[in-house]
Design an enzyme around this catalytic site. Structure first.
Site, PDB file in Angstrom:
ATOM      1  N   PRO A   2      76.742   3.136  13.441  1.00  0.00           N
ATOM      2  CA  PRO A   2      76.135   4.533  14.412  1.00  0.00           C
ATOM      3  C   PRO A   2      77.478   4.629  15.289  1.00  0.00           C
ATOM      4  CG  PRO A   2      74.312   2.984  13.937  1.00  0.00           C
ATOM      5  CD  PRO A   2      75.284   2.660  13.491  1.00  0.00           C
ATOM      6  N   GLU A   3      78.230   5.546  15.317  1.00  0.00           N
ATOM      7  CA  GLU A   3      78.853   5.621  16.376  1.00  0.00           C
ATOM      8  C   GLU A   3      77.935   7.076  17.647  1.00  0.00           C
ATOM      9  OE1 GLU A   3      83.117   5.721  15.625  1.00  0.00           O
ATOM     10  OE2 GLU A   3      82.462   4.671  13.849  1.00  0.00           O
ATOM     11  N   LYS A  55      77.324   4.754  22.347  1.00  0.00           N
ATOM     12  CA  LYS A  55      76.334   4.185  21.525  1.00  0.00           C
ATOM     13  C   LYS A  55      74.736   3.425  22.001  1.00  0.00           C
ATOM     14  CE  LYS A  55      79.904   2.497  18.663  1.00  0.00           C
ATOM     15  NZ  LYS A  55      81.131   1.551  18.636  1.00  0.00           N
ATOM     16  N   ARG A 265      88.841  -5.815   9.492  1.00  0.00           N
ATOM     17  CA  ARG A 265      88.430  -4.562   9.144  1.00  0.00           C
ATOM     18  C   ARG A 265      89.209  -3.473   8.574  1.00  0.00           C
ATOM     19  NH1 ARG A 265      85.943  -2.776  14.468  1.00  0.00           N
ATOM     20  NH2 ARG A 265      83.721  -1.442  12.823  1.00  0.00           N
TER      21      ARG A 265
END
Ligand SMILES: [Zn+2]
Length: 279
Positions: A2-3, A55, A265
């Site tokens: 989640p951002e 966040k 990433r």
């Protein structure tokens, strides 16, 4: 993961069931997810405002008694990889990986914190200002304009992709929105953050606001573990211009989009539109 838009979507979803409502109990079900040794008090409470910083979601509680017993406090939740708040019917069976329950008797609801991977953290604090979780985080991304962003980035030689996702510098942006924001601003993810001119920093700030606000308006992105608080998918992944689109034509120039693996990433970008000399 989640951002900012996904956490803001959660805030807006749970606010009506919580603010101004009686809280019968707060029940921690696991001990190793807390940032400090303090735990929620057991006296009768009322739900207060819900705030968000990056966040981290901040539920405020007010003591229900007027005899001086109890003090207002905040419950902070940092979402980590898989943390989430859900409203569940009071009589429904407890779901696996539930680590805290807040009983809202008027609504016959339980507000449940779950986090299967347990990279998230909870904290009880007299106020957000005194929080351990927020002590090492930079300003919320939506609070920054171009000049403020340039001031933060000015001394840095680290690349933009890293600076934008460093919560110590600014709070709320992860891998998905970093890629989308840099594409929108036409800036290379490999460019040193300190090299931005003021007009470029203003363009970056404008893209940051536009992308994050659009994502909030459609309920965030449904990626991996994240769905909206009510279980429905968020809608922003339909708008992804670069994230997850390796090899597909760029919406601006038509050339295939790139994916690089940097520090384990995936990084998505357009080699042509995002300033070729740096990529
Ligand atoms: Zn392009």
């Amino acid at each position: 993961m989640p951002e900012l838009p996904e956490v803001e979507t959660t805030r807006r979803a749970i606010l009506p069931a919580f603010t101004g409502r009686k809280v019968a109990s707060i029940t921690p079900l696991r001990q190793d997810i807390w940032a400090s040794s303090q735990r929620p008090p057991s006296c009768p409470l009322t739900g207060g405002e819900i705030f968000r910083h990056g966040k981290t979601l901040i539920l405020s509680f007010l003591p229900e008694t007027t005899d001086g017993q109890g003090h207002p406090f905040s419950l902070l939740s940092r979402f980590g990889m898989s943390g989430r708040w859900d409203r569940r019917p009071r009589r429904a069976p407890r779901l696996p990986h539930t680590h805290l329950e807040i009983l809202l008797p008027e609504e016959e609801l339980v507000l449940a914190w779950s986090d299967p991977r347990r990279f998230g953290r909870l904290e009880v604090s007299p106020s957000p200002r005194e929080s351990i979780l927020l002590s090492d985080t930079g300003p919320d991304a939506l609070d920054l304009d171009g000049p403020a962003l340039r001031e933060i980035f000015h001394p840095l030689t680290t690349p933009l992709r890293k600076a934008l996702t460093d919560p110590a510098l600014l709070s709320g942006i992860g891998n998905i929105y970093m890629a989308e924001i840099l594409f929108d601003a036409g800036l290379s993810p490999f460019r040193p953050a300190g090299s931005l001119s003021l007009p470029e920093a203003c363009r970056l700030s404008q893209s940051m606001h536009q992308i994050l606000e659009l994502a909030i308006s459609v309920g965030g992105s449904t990626i991996h573990s994240y769905r909206q608080e009510d279980g429905s998918p968020g809608g922003y992944q339909r708008y992804h211009a670069v994230y997850g689109r390796e090899g597909l034509p760029c919406i601006r120039c038509g050339l295939p989009l790139q994916r690089a693996t940097v520090e384990a990433r995936s990084l998505y970008f357009c080699r042509f539109c995002q300033t070729r000399s740096y990529s």
